[in-house]
Design a protein around this motif. Structure first.
Motif, PDB file in Angstrom:
ATOM      1  N   GLY A  91       0.933  -0.996   0.153  1.00 53.66           N
ATOM      2  CA  GLY A  91       0.147  -0.191  -0.204  1.00 53.66           C
ATOM      3  C   GLY A  91       0.585   1.824   0.290  1.00 53.66           C
ATOM      4  N   ARG A  92       2.159   1.015   0.692  1.00 48.93           N
ATOM      5  CA  ARG A  92       2.994   2.499   0.726  1.00 48.93           C
ATOM      6  C   ARG A  92       3.351   3.150  -0.608  1.00 48.93           C
ATOM      7  NH1 ARG A  92       4.946   0.031   5.897  1.00 48.93           N
ATOM      8  NH2 ARG A  92       6.368  -0.929   4.552  1.00 48.93           N
ATOM      9  N   VAL A  93       3.334   1.880  -1.915  1.00 50.07           N
ATOM     10  CA  VAL A  93       3.926   1.557  -3.061  1.00 50.07           C
ATOM     11  C   VAL A  93       2.869   1.978  -3.697  1.00 50.07           C
ATOM     12  CG1 VAL A  93       5.241   1.167  -4.634  1.00 50.07           C
ATOM     13  CG2 VAL A  93       5.933   1.109  -2.459  1.00 50.07           C
ATOM     14  N   LEU A  94       1.343   1.407  -4.074  1.00 45.30           N
ATOM     15  CA  LEU A  94       1.034   1.558  -4.679  1.00 45.30           C
ATOM     16  C   LEU A  94       0.099   1.961  -4.722  1.00 45.30           C
ATOM     17  CD1 LEU A  94      -0.026  -2.315  -4.427  1.00 45.30           C
ATOM     18  CD2 LEU A  94       1.043  -1.465  -6.010  1.00 45.30           C
ATOM     19  N   ARG A  95      -0.086   3.024  -3.695  1.00 39.65           N
ATOM     20  CA  ARG A  95      -0.962   3.761  -3.169  1.00 39.65           C
ATOM     21  C   ARG A  95      -2.651   3.360  -3.592  1.00 39.65           C
ATOM     22  NH1 ARG A  95       2.829   9.248  -4.096  1.00 39.65           N
ATOM     23  NH2 ARG A  95       4.405   8.650  -2.294  1.00 39.65           N
ATOM     24  N   PRO A  96      -2.743   2.848  -3.555  1.00 38.40           N
ATOM     25  CA  PRO A  96      -4.485   2.331  -3.740  1.00 38.40           C
ATOM     26  C   PRO A  96      -5.403   2.862  -4.262  1.00 38.40           C
ATOM     27  CG  PRO A  96      -3.468   1.045  -1.875  1.00 38.40           C
ATOM     28  CD  PRO A  96      -2.720   2.311  -2.651  1.00 38.40           C
ATOM     29  N   ARG A  97      -5.568   2.883  -5.166  1.00 36.78           N
ATOM     30  CA  ARG A  97      -7.043   3.563  -5.845  1.00 36.78           C
ATOM     31  C   ARG A  97      -8.394   3.203  -5.953  1.00 36.78           C
ATOM     32  NH1 ARG A  97      -6.021   5.639 -11.971  1.00 36.78           N
ATOM     33  NH2 ARG A  97      -8.258   7.632 -11.316  1.00 36.78           N
ATOM     34  N   ALA A  98      -8.254   1.886  -5.671  1.00 34.82           N
ATOM     35  CA  ALA A  98      -9.082   1.136  -5.695  1.00 34.82           C
ATOM     36  C   ALA A  98      -8.919  -0.389  -4.830  1.00 34.82           C
ATOM     37  CB  ALA A  98      -9.804   0.754  -7.197  1.00 34.82           C
ATOM     38  N   TRP A  99     -10.559  -0.711  -4.223  1.00 35.05           N
ATOM     39  CA  TRP A  99     -10.284  -2.520  -3.602  1.00 35.05           C
ATOM     40  C   TRP A  99     -10.962  -2.879  -4.762  1.00 35.05           C
ATOM     41  CZ3 TRP A  99     -10.934  -1.883   2.533  1.00 35.05           C
ATOM     42  CH2 TRP A  99     -10.305  -1.582   2.682  1.00 35.05           C
ATOM     43  N   VAL A 100     -10.735  -3.950  -5.629  1.00 36.41           N
ATOM     44  CA  VAL A 100     -11.197  -4.890  -6.500  1.00 36.41           C
ATOM     45  C   VAL A 100     -10.821  -6.399  -6.180  1.00 36.41           C
ATOM     46  CG1 VAL A 100     -10.817  -4.983  -8.552  1.00 36.41           C
ATOM     47  CG2 VAL A 100      -9.938  -3.383  -8.048  1.00 36.41           C
ATOM     48  N   VAL A 101     -12.390  -6.170  -5.917  1.00 37.52           N
ATOM     49  CA  VAL A 101     -12.975  -7.679  -5.673  1.00 37.52           C
ATOM     50  C   VAL A 101     -12.887  -8.835  -6.954  1.00 37.52           C
ATOM     51  CG1 VAL A 101     -14.663  -9.954  -4.531  1.00 37.52           C
ATOM     52  CG2 VAL A 101     -14.598  -6.752  -3.978  1.00 37.52           C
TER      53      VAL A 101
END
Length: 390
Positions: free
Chosen positions: A82-92
């Motif tokens: 998470g520190r690197v990706l900086r998620p813009r979505a939680w994809v199921v």
């Protein structure tokens, strides 16, 4: 990830919750195997090619019998990526594990939505943190078929905990989010989920609304727009597909973007329609503000008679640009699912016990996450760093 070994640093943080040094050591060995062993990544091949001696029993013990908890490892994985990706979505994303026999945990002949047919398989629901250029699976739920609730012999043989019972797929998804937000303390991102084959889409959306989570959920065009008893005029559109078609006649919005893999410019037409019967903004019921209103978003290829896909969202009518960004995140997950299942061995496991399945799914996700972090940092995996310690 510097110092002596990038993988050492990664594993030290990832396996910090494991109480014994031998567990941490075998965790790193198994991870090295998933990263470096070509072809099928069985325990035997990892033992031969990574350890260089007969270590089958020790690896088997670590993956299948050792009582280490997978949730803290998954949390550590989510924090690192998470520190690197900086998620813009939680994809199921559903992942299907085809099986020949019936001895693996949760196996049954069942309908697999992502395959579009009946299969003898295990089914799992994974949650991926999806950023601009990559995604990483950080949480898993193994879907138990209803027949397993009363299959005492199978449950005992595969060591299924007593509290684990069959649930609708949407309940597994909400349970994952509750763990990630409540237990792990992750900051939530908009949820992207394909519920186009799930008749339980409205319980899922209601659960997301209750948790104040923004979402973009693909649904079947035949999904009811209103309960039948609320549709008084038979000429009134009854499905989200019909509402989208009516909105398309009033005009469409063309959006374009760069394909993340090819760099080519692509585009499509979109339609937005309000769901009928929505509450008034700011409406308060039972002491709680009502969730944001839902809208229908449809992607409509030029000249086509029907939409390519239809979604329900609470992002608002003005959120088309954000919608496209979320769809790109979902497309990125499709790429990483293929890498995870084949390149990092997610499907290369018999998965006979409940605990073993969760351990392996966690470690395969961690191997994939490590590779993503290396790629994001522009690092190449040095072969000498992946060899086991003498």
């Amino acid at each position: 990830m510097t110092d002596v070994s990038a993988l050492d640093d990664y594993c030290n943080e990832l396996f910090a919750s494991l109480g014994r040094s031998d567990q941490r050591r075998w965790g790193e060995v198994y991870l090295r195997g998933l990263l470096t062993v070509p072809g099928r990544k069985s325990i035997r091949r990892i033992s031969e090619l990574v350890v260089g001696r007969d270590a089958d029993q020790s690896l088997q013990q670590f993956v299948n019998q050792s009582p280490w908890e997978w949730a803290p490892v998954r949390r550590g994985l989510a924090e690192q990526v998470g520190r690197v990706l900086r998620p813009r979505a939680w994809v199921v994303r559903e992942v299907v594990f085809p099986k020949n026999g019936d001895s693996s945990v949760g196996v049954a002949r069942q309908y697999a939505p992502t395959a579009g047919r009946m299969l003898n398989c295990q089914r799992a629901m994974g949650v991926f943190l999806a950023g601009e250029h990559a995604s990483s699976a950080v949480n898993w739920r193994l879907v138990l078929p209803r027949a397993w609730d009363d299959a005492d012999d199978l449950r005992a043989k595969t060591r299924v905990p007593e509290h684990e019972r069959s649930k609708p797929a949407w309940q597994y998804v909400l349970d994952s989010f509750d763990e990630m937000i409540g237990d792990w303390g992750l900051r939530p991102a908009p949820v992207v989920v394909d519920a186009s084959s799930d008749p339980g889409v409205f319980p899922l959306l209601s659960g997301l609304d209750e948790r104040r989570l923004p979402y973009l959920a693909q649904v079947s065009p035949a999904t009811p727009a209103l309960p039948v008893n609320l549709v008084g005029d038979t000429r009134r559109p009854r499905t989200v597909g019909q509402l989208a078609a009516a909105a398309a006649q009033r005009g469409r919005t063309t959006l374009s973007w760069r394909d993340g893999r090819t760099g080519a410019s692509v585009g499509s037409e979109f339609v937005v329609a309000a769901m009928p019967g929505q509450p008034v903004a700011g409406d308060v019921r039972h002491g709680h503000p009502h969730p944001r209103a839902r809208h229908i978003v449809a992607e409509w290829p030029t000249g086509a008679a029907r939409p390519r896909a239809v979604w329900l969202t609470n992002l608002g009518a003005a959120g088309l640009r954000e919608t496209v960004g979320l769809l790109r995140a979902r497309a990125r997950v499709e790429v990483d699912v293929n890498r995870l299942t084949e390149e990092f061995g997610l499907r290369h496991f018999e998965g006979r016990s409940f605990q073993g399945w969760h351990h392996h799914a966690t470690l395969a996700s961690a191997a994939h996450g490590y590779r993503l972090l290396c790629e994001a940092g522009g690092e190449a995996l040095a072969e000498e760093r992946l060899r086991p310690h003498a």
